[in-house]
Motif scaffolding. Sequence first.
Motif, PDB file in Angstrom:
ATOM      1  N   GLU A 134       0.818  -1.214   0.000  1.00 56.48           N
ATOM      2  CA  GLU A 134       0.000   0.000   0.000  1.00 56.48           C
ATOM      3  C   GLU A 134       0.857   1.271   0.000  1.00 56.48           C
ATOM      4  O   GLU A 134       0.388   2.330  -0.393  1.00 56.48           O
ATOM      5  N   PHE A 135       2.113   1.154   0.456  1.00 53.28           N
ATOM      6  CA  PHE A 135       3.035   2.295   0.451  1.00 53.28           C
ATOM      7  C   PHE A 135       4.103   2.140  -0.629  1.00 53.28           C
ATOM      8  O   PHE A 135       5.127   2.802  -0.597  1.00 53.28           O
ATOM      9  N   GLY A 136       3.863   1.239  -1.567  1.00 44.89           N
ATOM     10  CA  GLY A 136       4.800   1.069  -2.675  1.00 44.89           C
ATOM     11  C   GLY A 136       5.843  -0.012  -2.458  1.00 44.89           C
ATOM     12  O   GLY A 136       6.763  -0.155  -3.259  1.00 44.89           O
ATOM     13  N   GLY A 137       5.713  -0.783  -1.396  1.00 41.97           N
ATOM     14  CA  GLY A 137       6.676  -1.851  -1.130  1.00 41.97           C
ATOM     15  C   GLY A 137       6.572  -2.979  -2.132  1.00 41.97           C
ATOM     16  O   GLY A 137       5.481  -3.272  -2.627  1.00 41.97           O
ATOM     17  N   GLU A 138       7.701  -3.576  -2.431  1.00 44.71           N
ATOM     18  CA  GLU A 138       7.741  -4.683  -3.380  1.00 44.71           C
ATOM     19  C   GLU A 138       8.150  -5.967  -2.678  1.00 44.71           C
ATOM     20  O   GLU A 138       8.864  -5.933  -1.672  1.00 44.71           O
ATOM     21  N   ALA A 139       7.722  -7.086  -3.233  1.00 43.30           N
ATOM     22  CA  ALA A 139       8.065  -8.395  -2.677  1.00 43.30           C
ATOM     23  C   ALA A 139       9.454  -8.799  -3.180  1.00 43.30           C
ATOM     24  O   ALA A 139       9.611  -9.683  -4.011  1.00 43.30           O
ATOM     25  N   ILE A 140      10.469  -8.111  -2.657  1.00 42.08           N
ATOM     26  CA  ILE A 140      11.861  -8.410  -3.001  1.00 42.08           C
ATOM     27  C   ILE A 140      12.604  -8.746  -1.716  1.00 42.08           C
ATOM     28  O   ILE A 140      12.148  -8.421  -0.608  1.00 42.08           O
ATOM     29  N   ALA A 141      13.744  -9.395  -1.854  1.00 45.91           N
ATOM     30  CA  ALA A 141      14.492  -9.876  -0.686  1.00 45.91           C
ATOM     31  C   ALA A 141      14.809  -8.760   0.313  1.00 45.91           C
ATOM     32  O   ALA A 141      14.689  -8.960   1.524  1.00 45.91           O
ATOM     33  N   GLU A 142      15.185  -7.598  -0.174  1.00 39.97           N
ATOM     34  CA  GLU A 142      15.561  -6.481   0.716  1.00 39.97           C
ATOM     35  C   GLU A 142      14.383  -5.936   1.516  1.00 39.97           C
ATOM     36  O   GLU A 142      14.595  -5.230   2.506  1.00 39.97           O
ATOM     37  N   ASN A 143      13.172  -6.246   1.110  1.00 41.79           N
ATOM     38  CA  ASN A 143      11.976  -5.738   1.782  1.00 41.79           C
ATOM     39  C   ASN A 143      11.223  -6.843   2.517  1.00 41.79           C
ATOM     40  O   ASN A 143      10.143  -6.615   3.045  1.00 41.79           O
ATOM     41  N   THR A 144      11.788  -8.051   2.565  1.00 39.30           N
ATOM     42  CA  THR A 144      11.079  -9.193   3.135  1.00 39.30           C
ATOM     43  C   THR A 144      11.816  -9.755   4.336  1.00 39.30           C
ATOM     44  O   THR A 144      13.029  -9.943   4.293  1.00 39.30           O
ATOM     45  N   VAL A 145      11.064  -9.984   5.419  1.00 40.99           N
ATOM     46  CA  VAL A 145      11.590 -10.692   6.592  1.00 40.99           C
ATOM     47  C   VAL A 145      10.675 -11.881   6.842  1.00 40.99           C
ATOM     48  O   VAL A 145       9.544 -11.928   6.359  1.00 40.99           O
ATOM     49  N   TYR A 146      11.178 -12.842   7.601  1.00 42.10           N
ATOM     50  CA  TYR A 146      10.409 -14.046   7.928  1.00 42.10           C
ATOM     51  C   TYR A 146      10.136 -14.048   9.417  1.00 42.10           C
ATOM     52  O   TYR A 146      11.060 -13.983  10.225  1.00 42.10           O
ATOM     53  N   VAL A 147       8.839 -14.096   9.763  1.00 39.11           N
ATOM     54  CA  VAL A 147       8.400 -13.937  11.146  1.00 39.11           C
ATOM     55  C   VAL A 147       7.252 -14.892  11.465  1.00 39.11           C
ATOM     56  O   VAL A 147       6.581 -15.387  10.548  1.00 39.11           O
ATOM     57  N   PRO A 148       6.977 -15.149  12.743  1.00 35.92           N
ATOM     58  CA  PRO A 148       5.765 -15.911  13.106  1.00 35.92           C
ATOM     59  C   PRO A 148       4.530 -15.137  12.649  1.00 35.92           C
ATOM     60  O   PRO A 148       4.540 -13.897  12.570  1.00 35.92           O
ATOM     61  N   SER A 149       3.450 -15.836  12.370  1.00 36.83           N
ATOM     62  CA  SER A 149       2.252 -15.191  11.815  1.00 36.83           C
ATOM     63  C   SER A 149       1.660 -14.117  12.733  1.00 36.83           C
ATOM     64  O   SER A 149       1.107 -13.138  12.254  1.00 36.83           O
ATOM     65  N   PHE A 150       1.813 -14.264  14.053  1.00 40.68           N
ATOM     66  CA  PHE A 150       1.246 -13.243  14.949  1.00 40.68           C
ATOM     67  C   PHE A 150       1.908 -11.888  14.707  1.00 40.68           C
ATOM     68  O   PHE A 150       1.271 -10.841  14.858  1.00 40.68           O
ATOM     69  N   VAL A 151       3.185 -11.887  14.304  1.00 36.07           N
ATOM     70  CA  VAL A 151       3.898 -10.638  14.041  1.00 36.07           C
ATOM     71  C   VAL A 151       3.335  -9.985  12.777  1.00 36.07           C
ATOM     72  O   VAL A 151       3.109  -8.775  12.747  1.00 36.07           O
ATOM     73  N   ALA A 152       3.114 -10.792  11.748  1.00 39.37           N
ATOM     74  CA  ALA A 152       2.521 -10.266  10.516  1.00 39.37           C
ATOM     75  C   ALA A 152       1.150  -9.662  10.820  1.00 39.37           C
ATOM     76  O   ALA A 152       0.827  -8.570  10.322  1.00 39.37           O
ATOM     77  N   ASP A 153       0.365 -10.340  11.645  1.00 37.40           N
ATOM     78  CA  ASP A 153      -0.963  -9.816  12.010  1.00 37.40           C
ATOM     79  C   ASP A 153      -0.848  -8.489  12.758  1.00 37.40           C
ATOM     80  O   ASP A 153      -1.599  -7.542  12.482  1.00 37.40           O
ATOM     81  N   LEU A 154       0.092  -8.403  13.717  1.00 39.03           N
ATOM     82  CA  LEU A 154       0.279  -7.160  14.482  1.00 39.03           C
ATOM     83  C   LEU A 154       0.734  -6.014  13.575  1.00 39.03           C
ATOM     84  O   LEU A 154       0.241  -4.892  13.681  1.00 39.03           O
TER      85      LEU A 154
END
Length: 149
Positions: A68-88
């Motif tokens: 929504e702010f122009g972020g892209e699904a690229i390695a530099e913009n992606t972290v791997y986290v438990p799903s509760f973190v993504a929800d928060l």
Amino acid sequence: MAGAVMAGSGWKAVVSAVSYLANREMAVGWFSKKKNDGPDYNSVNSMAEAQRLVDQGELVPLLLLPKEFGGEAIAENTVYVPSFVADLKHGTDRDVVFPLAADGKVTRYSAQPEYEGKSVVPVAIRISATEPANFVRDIAIWGGALKRI
């Protein structure tokens, strides 16, 4: 009749004793338990290991700068986290940051991961939305970040 009274009194005594012991065990356990540090991702020190945990459903990919702010699904913009973190994070972006941006109260956004050791799973993510207002939220995930809250 007297036997029934004695049985009733005896039952109350047993219930009282069991209740006392249960409350005592709960109190002793409460004070002697080690503080929970949450999950331990120290051994997740490669993207291949993180991807394995994604495949098992333990972690999910998360865009630091949302689409929504122009972020892209690229390695530099992606972290791997438990799903509760993504929800928060999604909830914070949707319910706090987006309305502030829509009202012109913030014009800058960042989501900075914090790492511990060699792990590729962040221990925390700091969301900042600034200028002219200032909003900051830290999401603690595991390890040392949980000890700060």
